[in-house]
Design an enzyme around this catalytic site. Structure first.
Site, PDB file in Angstrom:
ATOM      1  N   GLU A  29     -30.729  14.907  -0.834  1.00 48.98           N
ATOM      2  CA  GLU A  29     -29.934  14.227  -0.447  1.00 48.98           C
ATOM      3  C   GLU A  29     -28.785  14.692   0.677  1.00 48.98           C
ATOM      4  OE1 GLU A  29     -28.006  11.176  -2.897  1.00 48.98           O
ATOM      5  OE2 GLU A  29     -29.906  10.249  -3.391  1.00 48.98           O
ATOM      6  N   ASP A  68     -31.256   4.987  -0.508  1.00 48.03           N
ATOM      7  CA  ASP A  68     -30.454   6.044  -0.293  1.00 48.03           C
ATOM      8  C   ASP A  68     -29.626   6.172   1.232  1.00 48.03           C
ATOM      9  OD1 ASP A  68     -30.723   7.136  -2.793  1.00 48.03           O
ATOM     10  OD2 ASP A  68     -32.546   8.301  -2.021  1.00 48.03           O
ATOM     11  N   LYS A  83     -36.876  11.089  -2.790  1.00 45.04           N
ATOM     12  CA  LYS A  83     -37.289  11.081  -4.224  1.00 45.04           C
ATOM     13  C   LYS A  83     -38.275  12.380  -4.332  1.00 45.04           C
ATOM     14  CE  LYS A  83     -35.966   7.516  -6.840  1.00 45.04           C
ATOM     15  NZ  LYS A  83     -34.492   7.744  -7.089  1.00 45.04           N
TER      16      LYS A  83
END
Length: 139
Positions: A29, A68, A83
């Site tokens: 992320e 996200d 993911k």
């Protein structure tokens, strides 16, 4: 690098949301946030700023899904979920019902419900939904 923390924007004018509360929950992320932040073609972006209701197959109840990322590139808007690739694939059937296998099956089913809700949200808003894994991040 730590796997969780607060991200500090280089270009805060591009961020849509609370600039003081940008949290990354994985190094992947973080890498995607940095890309959104410094890439000139990304006009806007946000992290966990959109809420999408969905019904969880685990308990049959309504839950809230926070994708996200939101990203705007030119006239296109995207919802992006980061993911591991293995979580995007249905677990292979096993003869022995281990806790790990059951957890993988439940996680996959819940993720599918979330992503289907996100695809519907995107269709309603003329956006696109993307799953990004280590393959796209080149990790």
């Amino acid at each position: 690098m730590r796997y969780q923390g607060k991200y500090r924007c280089s270009f805060p004018q591009k961020y849509k949301g609370d600039i003081n509360n940008i949290i990354y929950r994985s190094s992947w992320e973080y890498k995607f946030m940095k890309w959104c932040d410094i890439t000139p073609s990304v006009l806007e972006w946000g992290s966990e700023e959109i809420i999408i209701p969905y019904i969880s197959p685990a308990d049959g109840k309504k839950h809230r899904y926070f994708p996200d990322f939101y990203v705007k590139i030119k006239n296109e808007k995207y919802l992006v979920e980061v993911k591991p690739f293995r979580q995007t694939q249905e677990p292979k059937t096993q003869k022995k019902m281990t806790k790990r296998y059951i957890n993988e099956v439940v996680t996959y089913a819940v993720n599918q419900a979330k992503w289907n809700a996100a695809r519907e949200f995107c269709a309603d808003h003329k956006w696109k939904f993307m799953l990004i894994t280590e393959k796209e991040l080149k990790i």
